[in-house]
Design a protein around this motif. Structure first.
Motif: not given
Length: 109
Positions: A5, A18, A32, A34, A92, A98-102
């Motif tokens: 990162d 991920m 999505k 979640r 997630f 795709g996959t996103e992460v916060s």
């Protein structure tokens, strides 16, 4: 696979892993899915525990998020010059493309 990162000095995240669902599983997603997990981080920055904040509707995607979260690595949190335990919440969002992460630091309970 993990990727470094670039903002690890400011974000506190050293390794972000991920989840990688199969394309077949992704094709079943509408919108999505979640999944949120809370990770406990020891003074060295290692994840010691993962618990679900929000499991989501799918056991498969929940397990992928859980397993990926266990492999994250964080910069040690400090207070008064001492490394301390910390907590993070990883949100997630699995989609077809795709996959996103916060990630966010959690307020200690």
């Amino acid at each position: 696979p993990s990727r470094p990162d670039s903002s690890s000095l400011t974000s506190g995240i050293i390794r972000q892993v991920m989840p990688e669902p199969s394309q077949r599983a992704r094709n079943t997603v509408h919108g999505k899915i979640r999944v949120s997990v809370r990770v406990a981080v020891d003074p060295a920055g290692n994840v010691t525990d993962v618990t679900f904040v929000s499991h989501g509707p799918s056991e498969y995607f929940a397990r992928l998020a859980h397993d990926a979260a266990q492999q994250w690595k964080f910069a040690p949190a400090q207070m008064n010059g001492q490394n301390i335990i910390s907590e993070w919440v990883l949100k997630f969002a699995f989609g077809r493309k795709g996959t996103e992460v916060s990630p966010s630091r959690a307020v200690p309970r």
